[in-house]
Design a protein around this motif. Structure first.
Motif, PDB file in Angstrom:
ATOM      1  N   GLN A  39      -2.463  45.852  64.170  1.00 45.76           N
ATOM      2  CA  GLN A  39      -1.348  45.035  64.648  1.00 45.76           C
ATOM      3  C   GLN A  39      -1.909  43.831  65.436  1.00 45.76           C
ATOM      4  N   GLN A  40      -1.059  43.140  66.190  1.00 49.66           N
ATOM      5  CA  GLN A  40      -1.475  41.870  66.796  1.00 49.66           C
ATOM      6  C   GLN A  40      -2.509  41.980  67.915  1.00 49.66           C
ATOM      7  N   HIS A  41      -2.691  43.211  68.468  1.00 47.66           N
ATOM      8  CA  HIS A  41      -3.692  43.353  69.530  1.00 47.66           C
ATOM      9  C   HIS A  41      -4.982  44.001  69.032  1.00 47.66           C
TER      10      HIS A  41
ATOM     11  N   GLU B   4       3.719  33.633  65.564  1.00 46.40           N
ATOM     12  CA  GLU B   4       2.285  33.817  65.825  1.00 46.40           C
ATOM     13  C   GLU B   4       1.969  35.313  65.962  1.00 46.40           C
ATOM     14  N   SER B   5       2.837  36.010  66.699  1.00 52.11           N
ATOM     15  CA  SER B   5       2.661  37.455  66.880  1.00 52.11           C
ATOM     16  C   SER B   5       2.781  38.158  65.525  1.00 52.11           C
ATOM     17  N   GLN B   9      -0.377  40.399  62.745  1.00 55.11           N
ATOM     18  CA  GLN B   9      -0.314  41.810  62.388  1.00 55.11           C
ATOM     19  C   GLN B   9      -0.995  42.018  61.035  1.00 55.11           C
ATOM     20  N   TYR B  59      11.133  42.671  66.051  1.00 56.47           N
ATOM     21  CA  TYR B  59      11.200  41.213  66.153  1.00 56.47           C
ATOM     22  C   TYR B  59      12.624  40.732  66.436  1.00 56.47           C
ATOM     23  N   ASN B  62      12.507  40.850  70.001  1.00 57.78           N
ATOM     24  CA  ASN B  62      11.661  39.772  70.530  1.00 57.78           C
ATOM     25  C   ASN B  62      12.367  38.412  70.536  1.00 57.78           C
ATOM     26  N   MET B  66      11.038  36.912  73.999  1.00 66.33           N
ATOM     27  CA  MET B  66       9.922  35.959  74.026  1.00 66.33           C
ATOM     28  C   MET B  66      10.395  34.584  74.457  1.00 66.33           C
ATOM     29  N   GLU B  70       7.884  40.686  75.943  1.00 64.50           N
ATOM     30  CA  GLU B  70       7.929  41.127  74.549  1.00 64.50           C
ATOM     31  C   GLU B  70       8.172  42.629  74.548  1.00 64.50           C
ATOM     32  N   LYS B 132       4.808  39.503  79.564  1.00 63.46           N
ATOM     33  CA  LYS B 132       3.652  38.826  78.960  1.00 63.46           C
ATOM     34  C   LYS B 132       2.750  38.348  80.094  1.00 63.46           C
TER      35      LYS B 132
END
Lengths: 133, 133, 133, 133
Positions: A39-41, B4-5, B9, B59, B62, B66, B70, B132
């Protein structure tokens, strides 16, 4: 037949997932970390965690059903309890209750880092039994 | 930032998943059929269906959080109501209830064949709000 | 027959629960506040909220099944999204998907205070169809 | 304080439910059969089964939280795996994972007939931790 069914799952094969243990009513699946499961992290993706939990519960049930019948997932509920950080993901599924039409299973998913397992998800699942043609 | 997030992924990118719509409190994700998202009968894999349902609900949340904060998936429950047969899979997520710490979302997943959508899964989900850094 | 089944449920009768609306695929149940449905802060008890959500989803399904068959709850998942504060509790169930063996339903539960409804719970449920003897 | 909270729950008191065991991270609740907990076939009502499963998971969590904080149910998912036939219903809850804000618990519910326990439900639950004022 169970292994044949497992190996025919393109999604699991694309991730290099393996059936690492099968005993009556139980099943273990593991897969290595890669970009395709991230995932994104940079951790294991929650959807990947859910997928192998679902598969582990399903094949645990199939150990009691195949080759006479097999099961399809009717529904599952999963709690993500920690981020999936590590090099390997392991799901262990087991059957909680069998019936003629429905089977209830559970699975725990662990992320393995430096050889140490950490619990990252807990699943409870209902499977639907279908006759094999 | 949301896009972007999403694009970070790896698991969703490996499947060629796309964010096809974002509005406040709602989100649509779609992905094309391929071997990498298939199960043993050549349909969309249940884990893939679960993953994009989870992502669509996340999402959707989000969109309301965001860039200040998040969300992470705490848990979800999904019913697979029909096999995922088709060339495209579409998940539509929406927020049902927002709170300071928890958000509750739902998603419906449809398989598209010959231009016709069929409902294949219904999800209900709890998300955890994080600040965040 | 549906009303007869409802009125035979001792737990619902002890709370003075009423079937306030039945249409094909949908059902509404309401009950008044009393000590017997309260929790430690004087609100509607979460278990009571879960019970009428479950019943509303079940009888919504029964509107499509009775008198040929009827359904039993296989499982449900409920999110409590706000405390149940008010004088009346209302659950509205509806069928999301019917099958030969399984039905998937949902329900929303509202607490009514000073004539104003507030959403307090959201449920998703799987029901098992059985033939009536 | 835990017992005080339990005894203040009107819904559980109306059913004559009892806290029969408390140990760190675990809790057992039992209640006798009566018309007020019955469904249309004379068994324990599914809503009653869900309620004491929810309570058992919640008080299991409270054993680790009280008196500093306490928990509220965010959501739970329960599978009814057998009819609740018997003279006594017993729910055993245990904590699976604790966090600063969320706790994940599970519970099993058994119906006791002629001194023999039969598993009738399995629950997985997410609880939200709140500070006591």
């Amino acid at each position: 037949m169970l292994l044949e069914s497992f190996n025919a799952q393109g999604a699991l094969m694309a991730w290099d997932a393996r059936l690492t243990s099968i005993t009556p009513g139980a099943c273990e699946i593991s897969l290595p970390f890669s970009a395709a499961v991230s995932q994104q992290h940079g951790y294991f993706h929650g959807g990947v965690i859910g997928t192998i939990a679902d598969a582990a519960g399903g094949y645990a049930s199939n150990t009691l059903l195949m080759p006479v019948s097999e099961c399809l997932t009717a529904e599952y509920k999963i709690n993500i309890v920690a981020p999936g950080i590590g090099d390997t993901l392991i799901a262990r599924g087991k059957v909680l209750k069998t019936g003629k039409t429905l089977v209830v299973s559970s699975a725990e998913v662990f992320a393995v880092q430096h050889g140490k397992e950490q619990l990252c998800a807990i699943m409870q699942q209902t499977l639907f039994v279908i006759d094999k043609k």
